[in-house]
Design a protein around this motif. Structure first.
Motif, PDB file in Angstrom:
ATOM      1  N   GLN A 197      68.769   4.987  64.181  1.00  0.00           N
ATOM      2  CA  GLN A 197      69.447   5.823  65.173  1.00  0.00           C
ATOM      3  C   GLN A 197      69.763   7.197  64.595  1.00  0.00           C
ATOM      4  OE1 GLN A 197      72.975   3.821  66.472  1.00  0.00           O
ATOM      5  NE2 GLN A 197      71.853   2.010  67.167  1.00  0.00           N
ATOM      6  N   THR A 198      70.262   7.213  63.370  1.00  0.00           N
ATOM      7  CA  THR A 198      70.617   8.474  62.713  1.00  0.00           C
ATOM      8  C   THR A 198      69.374   9.325  62.501  1.00  0.00           C
ATOM      9  OG1 THR A 198      72.483   7.373  61.642  1.00  0.00           O
ATOM     10  CG2 THR A 198      71.770   9.482  60.701  1.00  0.00           C
ATOM     11  N   ALA A 199      68.303   8.702  62.046  1.00  0.00           N
ATOM     12  CA  ALA A 199      67.049   9.438  61.833  1.00  0.00           C
ATOM     13  C   ALA A 199      66.536  10.019  63.148  1.00  0.00           C
ATOM     14  CB  ALA A 199      66.001   8.532  61.191  1.00  0.00           C
ATOM     15  N   LEU A 200      66.653   9.269  64.224  1.00  0.00           N
ATOM     16  CA  LEU A 200      66.205   9.752  65.527  1.00  0.00           C
ATOM     17  C   LEU A 200      67.016  10.979  65.964  1.00  0.00           C
ATOM     18  CD1 LEU A 200      64.457   9.292  68.134  1.00  0.00           C
ATOM     19  CD2 LEU A 200      66.413   7.982  68.984  1.00  0.00           C
ATOM     20  N   LEU A 201      68.337  10.898  65.874  1.00  0.00           N
ATOM     21  CA  LEU A 201      69.183  12.000  66.312  1.00  0.00           C
ATOM     22  C   LEU A 201      69.040  13.230  65.419  1.00  0.00           C
ATOM     23  CD1 LEU A 201      70.529   9.601  67.922  1.00  0.00           C
ATOM     24  CD2 LEU A 201      72.530  11.058  67.923  1.00  0.00           C
ATOM     25  N   VAL A 202      69.067  13.025  64.115  1.00  0.00           N
ATOM     26  CA  VAL A 202      68.927  14.152  63.184  1.00  0.00           C
ATOM     27  C   VAL A 202      67.544  14.777  63.333  1.00  0.00           C
ATOM     28  CG1 VAL A 202      68.780  14.762  60.732  1.00  0.00           C
ATOM     29  CG2 VAL A 202      70.675  13.348  61.562  1.00  0.00           C
ATOM     30  N   GLY A 203      66.514  13.938  63.392  1.00  0.00           N
ATOM     31  CA  GLY A 203      65.154  14.452  63.563  1.00  0.00           C
ATOM     32  C   GLY A 203      64.988  15.225  64.848  1.00  0.00           C
ATOM     33  N   ASP A 204      65.567  14.706  65.932  1.00  0.00           N
ATOM     34  CA  ASP A 204      65.490  15.403  67.213  1.00  0.00           C
ATOM     35  C   ASP A 204      66.182  16.754  67.130  1.00  0.00           C
ATOM     36  OD1 ASP A 204      65.187  15.564  70.267  1.00  0.00           O
ATOM     37  OD2 ASP A 204      67.361  15.762  69.971  1.00  0.00           O
ATOM     38  N   TYR A 205      67.371  16.796  66.533  1.00  0.00           N
ATOM     39  CA  TYR A 205      68.097  18.060  66.460  1.00  0.00           C
ATOM     40  C   TYR A 205      67.327  19.082  65.621  1.00  0.00           C
ATOM     41  CZ  TYR A 205      71.338  21.725  65.580  1.00  0.00           C
ATOM     42  OH  TYR A 205      71.893  22.980  65.479  1.00  0.00           O
ATOM     43  N   LEU A 206      66.812  18.664  64.475  1.00  0.00           N
ATOM     44  CA  LEU A 206      66.084  19.612  63.630  1.00  0.00           C
ATOM     45  C   LEU A 206      64.801  20.080  64.304  1.00  0.00           C
ATOM     46  CD1 LEU A 206      66.695  18.088  60.089  1.00  0.00           C
ATOM     47  CD2 LEU A 206      67.882  20.007  61.197  1.00  0.00           C
ATOM     48  N   ALA A 207      64.133  19.200  65.025  1.00  0.00           N
ATOM     49  CA  ALA A 207      62.943  19.619  65.779  1.00  0.00           C
ATOM     50  C   ALA A 207      63.340  20.586  66.886  1.00  0.00           C
ATOM     51  CB  ALA A 207      62.227  18.399  66.357  1.00  0.00           C
ATOM     52  N   HIS A 208      64.479  20.340  67.496  1.00  0.00           N
ATOM     53  CA  HIS A 208      64.979  21.207  68.564  1.00  0.00           C
ATOM     54  C   HIS A 208      65.330  22.598  68.022  1.00  0.00           C
ATOM     55  CE1 HIS A 208      66.825  22.003  72.454  1.00  0.00           C
ATOM     56  NE2 HIS A 208      67.896  22.448  71.822  1.00  0.00           N
ATOM     57  N   CYS A 209      65.752  22.670  66.757  1.00  0.00           N
ATOM     58  CA  CYS A 209      66.093  23.955  66.134  1.00  0.00           C
ATOM     59  C   CYS A 209      64.860  24.819  65.907  1.00  0.00           C
ATOM     60  CB  CYS A 209      66.775  23.737  64.785  1.00  0.00           C
ATOM     61  SG  CYS A 209      68.448  23.140  64.932  1.00  0.00           S
ATOM     62  N   ARG A 210      63.736  24.196  65.723  1.00  0.00           N
ATOM     63  CA  ARG A 210      62.491  24.918  65.425  1.00  0.00           C
ATOM     64  C   ARG A 210      61.449  24.577  66.471  1.00  0.00           C
ATOM     65  NH1 ARG A 210      62.647  29.002  62.104  1.00  0.00           N
ATOM     66  NH2 ARG A 210      60.429  28.734  61.914  1.00  0.00           N
ATOM     67  N   PRO A 211      61.726  24.927  67.732  1.00  0.00           N
ATOM     68  CA  PRO A 211      60.759  24.566  68.774  1.00  0.00           C
ATOM     69  C   PRO A 211      59.453  25.322  68.604  1.00  0.00           C
ATOM     70  CG  PRO A 211      62.446  26.008  69.666  1.00  0.00           C
ATOM     71  CD  PRO A 211      62.847  25.681  68.246  1.00  0.00           C
ATOM     72  N   GLY A 212      58.387  24.710  69.061  1.00  0.00           N
ATOM     73  CA  GLY A 212      57.072  25.332  69.031  1.00  0.00           C
ATOM     74  C   GLY A 212      56.863  26.167  70.275  1.00  0.00           C
ATOM     75  N   PRO A 213      55.614  26.517  70.551  1.00  0.00           N
ATOM     76  CA  PRO A 213      55.326  27.340  71.716  1.00  0.00           C
ATOM     77  C   PRO A 213      55.567  26.616  73.045  1.00  0.00           C
ATOM     78  CG  PRO A 213      53.304  26.725  70.569  1.00  0.00           C
ATOM     79  CD  PRO A 213      54.455  26.231  69.741  1.00  0.00           C
ATOM     80  N   ALA A 214      55.529  25.291  73.030  1.00  0.00           N
ATOM     81  CA  ALA A 214      55.783  24.514  74.250  1.00  0.00           C
ATOM     82  C   ALA A 214      57.294  24.395  74.466  1.00  0.00           C
ATOM     83  CB  ALA A 214      55.166  23.129  74.115  1.00  0.00           C
ATOM     84  N   PRO A 215      57.720  24.167  75.708  1.00  0.00           N
ATOM     85  CA  PRO A 215      59.155  23.961  75.951  1.00  0.00           C
ATOM     86  C   PRO A 215      59.650  22.755  75.148  1.00  0.00           C
ATOM     87  CG  PRO A 215      57.909  24.030  78.022  1.00  0.00           C
ATOM     88  CD  PRO A 215      56.916  24.054  76.909  1.00  0.00           C
ATOM     89  N   PRO A 216      60.923  22.782  74.721  1.00  0.00           N
ATOM     90  CA  PRO A 216      61.443  21.656  73.944  1.00  0.00           C
ATOM     91  C   PRO A 216      61.389  20.359  74.743  1.00  0.00           C
ATOM     92  CG  PRO A 216      63.189  23.230  74.448  1.00  0.00           C
ATOM     93  CD  PRO A 216      61.920  23.802  74.968  1.00  0.00           C
TER      94      PRO A 216
END
Length: 185
Positions: free
Chosen positions: A8-27
């Protein structure tokens, strides 16, 4: 949320960090209500203390920025994150506001170099799920986090003054502690 606390922690932390560095597509949409709450709470904290987090990102971009298993030997971003987490122990321990502050800090430290994502996520997951797993379980896990930051009547977090007050009151030392650690670095 289902799954082990580490997952659960890996999912939430990973999601947040991915959200911080979004790519060209919408988050992508948040994978859970707790992940959405974490995104909003961390964004609010970073918005309110924009200059602080900008300085943290700049300081975290220093020597050894992305090398090594913890994101750069002594003084690297993941090591700095671990030092801030350890500093919390000397000032009364963990609470939900400090969890948000640590996650927001990891997001700021990621900005100069996205290749740090794994080292920062590993450091944060190790701290939260392993070192502080008992605390998380005692406080309802990530479901408890969600309920802490959301009113029972379902009002969005932006309209919930308890969200802002809890983050600011609880995270105060996390920010001051980081400022101290950056000053002596």
């Amino acid at each position: 949320m289902s799954g082990s606390l580490r997952d659960q922690t890996a999912l939430l932390v990973g999601d947040y960090l991915a959200h911080c560095r979004p790519g060209p597509a919408p988050p992508a949409p948040a994978p859970s209500p707790a992940a959405d709450t974490l995104r909003r709470a961390a964004a609010d904290l970073r918005r309110r203390h924009r200059r602080f987090f900008e300085r943290a990102a700049a300081a975290g971009g220093g020597a050894g920025g992305g090398a090594g298993p913890r994101g750069g030997g002594p003084g690297g971003p993941a090591e700095l994150l671990a030092r801030v987490a350890a500093e919390l122990e000397r000032d009364g321990g963990l609470n939900w506001g400090r969890v948000v502050a640590l996650v927001a800090l990891a997001g700021a430290l990621l900005e100069p170099d996205p290749s740090r994502r794994r080292a920062l996520a590993d450091t944060l997951c190790r701290y939260l799920a392993e070192e502080k797993g008992d605390w998380l379980r005692d406080h309802g896990g990530w479901d408890g986090f969600y309920h802490f930051f959301n009113q029972p009547d379902g009002r969005p977090a932006e309209q919930n003054s308890a969200l802002c007050n809890a983050i600011m009151a609880a995270a105060g030392f996390g920010l001051a502690g980081l400022a101290f650690l950056l000053a002596v670095r």
